[in-house]
Design a protein around this motif. Sequence first.
Motif, PDB file in Angstrom:
ATOM      1  N   ALA A 162       0.184  -6.738  11.397  1.00  0.00           N
ATOM      2  CA  ALA A 162       0.275  -7.875  11.535  1.00  0.00           C
ATOM      3  C   ALA A 162       0.282  -8.869   9.823  1.00  0.00           C
ATOM      4  O   ALA A 162       0.074  -9.974   9.689  1.00  0.00           O
ATOM      5  N   TYR A 163      -0.624  -7.729   9.510  1.00  0.00           N
ATOM      6  CA  TYR A 163      -0.846  -8.520   7.828  1.00  0.00           C
ATOM      7  C   TYR A 163       0.637  -8.886   7.331  1.00  0.00           C
ATOM      8  O   TYR A 163       0.815  -9.284   6.418  1.00  0.00           O
ATOM      9  N   TYR A 164       0.970  -8.031   7.604  1.00  0.00           N
ATOM     10  CA  TYR A 164       2.512  -8.358   6.718  1.00  0.00           C
ATOM     11  C   TYR A 164       3.661  -8.972   7.170  1.00  0.00           C
ATOM     12  O   TYR A 164       4.799  -9.193   7.229  1.00  0.00           O
ATOM     13  N   LEU A 165       3.847  -8.829   8.478  1.00  0.00           N
ATOM     14  CA  LEU A 165       4.465  -9.439   9.116  1.00  0.00           C
ATOM     15  C   LEU A 165       4.845 -11.351   8.500  1.00  0.00           C
ATOM     16  O   LEU A 165       4.179 -12.099   9.141  1.00  0.00           O
ATOM     17  N   HIS A 166       6.329 -11.434   8.333  1.00  0.00           N
ATOM     18  CA  HIS A 166       6.242 -12.582   7.692  1.00  0.00           C
ATOM     19  C   HIS A 166       4.885 -13.654   7.400  1.00  0.00           C
ATOM     20  O   HIS A 166       4.525 -15.095   7.752  1.00  0.00           O
ATOM     21  N   GLN A 203       1.130  -1.059   0.150  1.00  0.00           N
ATOM     22  CA  GLN A 203      -0.194   0.038  -0.141  1.00  0.00           C
ATOM     23  C   GLN A 203       1.018   0.882   0.167  1.00  0.00           C
ATOM     24  O   GLN A 203       2.008   0.772   0.226  1.00  0.00           O
ATOM     25  N   GLY A 204       0.301   2.819  -0.018  1.00  0.00           N
ATOM     26  CA  GLY A 204       0.730   3.601  -0.558  1.00  0.00           C
ATOM     27  C   GLY A 204       1.752   4.140   1.057  1.00  0.00           C
ATOM     28  O   GLY A 204       1.421   2.903   2.939  1.00  0.00           O
ATOM     29  N   GLU A 250       2.898   6.318   6.045  1.00  0.00           N
ATOM     30  CA  GLU A 250       1.199   5.884   5.804  1.00  0.00           C
ATOM     31  C   GLU A 250       0.408   5.075   6.132  1.00  0.00           C
ATOM     32  O   GLU A 250      -0.311   4.908   5.742  1.00  0.00           O
ATOM     33  N   VAL A 251       1.060   3.361   7.008  1.00  0.00           N
ATOM     34  CA  VAL A 251       0.550   2.571   7.178  1.00  0.00           C
ATOM     35  C   VAL A 251       0.365   2.515   9.245  1.00  0.00           C
ATOM     36  O   VAL A 251       0.604   2.901  10.127  1.00  0.00           O
ATOM     37  N   SER A 290       8.815   1.145  12.370  1.00  0.00           N
ATOM     38  CA  SER A 290       7.850   1.046  11.489  1.00  0.00           C
ATOM     39  C   SER A 290       7.020   1.621  11.894  1.00  0.00           C
ATOM     40  O   SER A 290       6.634   2.751  10.162  1.00  0.00           O
ATOM     41  N   MET A 291       6.617   2.595  12.426  1.00  0.00           N
ATOM     42  CA  MET A 291       6.064   3.714  11.906  1.00  0.00           C
ATOM     43  C   MET A 291       7.275   4.850  11.421  1.00  0.00           C
ATOM     44  O   MET A 291       6.294   5.547  10.935  1.00  0.00           O
TER      45      MET A 291
END
Length: 316
Positions: free
Chosen positions: A312-316, A144-145, A305-306, A299-300
Motif C-alpha cells: 500500500a505504501y507504493y501503490l500510486h 527497498q531491496g 523481498e517486499v 507483485s510477490m
Amino acid sequence: MDREFLKSMGVSLDLALEAREIVRGETGQEVPGVRVDKETYDHASVTTVYIEDESAQAIMGKPVGKYITIEAPVIRENDPDAHRQVAEVLAEQLKKMFDLPMEANILVVGLGNWNATPDALGPRVVDNCLVTRHLFNYAPQSLQGGMRPVSAIAPGVLGITGIETAEIVQGVTGRVKPELIIAIDSLAARSVDRIATTIQLADTGINPGSGIGNKRAGINQETMGVKVIAIGVPTVASAALIAQDAIEKYLKNTNAQAGVTNEAIKSVLEPFGGNLTVTPKEIDTLIEDTAHIIAGGISMALHPEVNPDDYAYYLH
C-alpha cells in the motif's frame, strides 16, 4: 461434448486444460505429445500441461508451450486469508516461468475493456499492481531491496482506441524495452464451474479478444521481440455450451432420445450470431477479488523481498 460441436458453434477453448479434457474424453487416452504434472495445495490444485510438438498442437488447438492451470474455488468465497494463499501459489508458479536478474525491466499489460466488467480484469490488475519503474528513475531513495523496475499499461480495446492492442503494446515495448511482458486478460470457459475459480498461466502469449470469437494480432514473443507470459481467468462462458450441457443432462436423467439438434441451439442464439456469452450476476465482486489475487501474485513474484503488507505504501 465434442470438437465438432465446438467448431460448428464457432467456440474456441481458451483453457488448455479444457482442450485436453475434451480430447481425452473422445479418445480415452492421453494426447500424444502432451505431458501433464499435478500439484496440490491447501486451497488450490495446479495442473501443468506441456504441449511438446506440432502434432499435439494441431490436436489441442493450442500453440506448443507450457500451460499452468490453478484451480481454486475458494476465489469465489469471502476469505481474504485463502485469497492471499492463492496469490502465493500464483507467485510460486509464475516464478517458475522466468529466470531474470533483479535489475530486469518488466512490463505488465492489462488487456480488456475497463467499461465492461467481465472484460475489465486486466485493467483492474494494473490498478492494483506494484509498479516501480518511475521510482527507480526519479525517487530511488524510496525503494527497498528486492524490488524490480516494473511498469504497467492498460491499453484499452480496439473499439475504444481505434488502435490494435498489439500495436500499442509494441510501441510501449519499443520505448520501455522490457526483458519480460506479463499480459493479463479475461478468458471464456467451456464450463461455468471455471468462471472466477481458475487461473491459467501460459508462456505462449495471448490473442486479445480470441475467447469471444475475435481475431486480433497476438501479443507474444514473435510480435513483441521479448518473452510474454499470459495470465488469464475465465469470466464468461458460451451460452451454446451451457445449452448443450443442459440438454445432455436432461437426456441422461430421463433416458429420453435426442430430439434437439445443434441446429436448434443455433436457431435460439441466432439473434446474437451464435456467440452469446453469459457471466454471473456477482461478476463485479468476482473481478475485484480476482484482480487483487493476481496483482498480489505478480507483485510477490517480481518483488520477492517486499512484504505484501507494505504494498500500500507504493501503490500510486
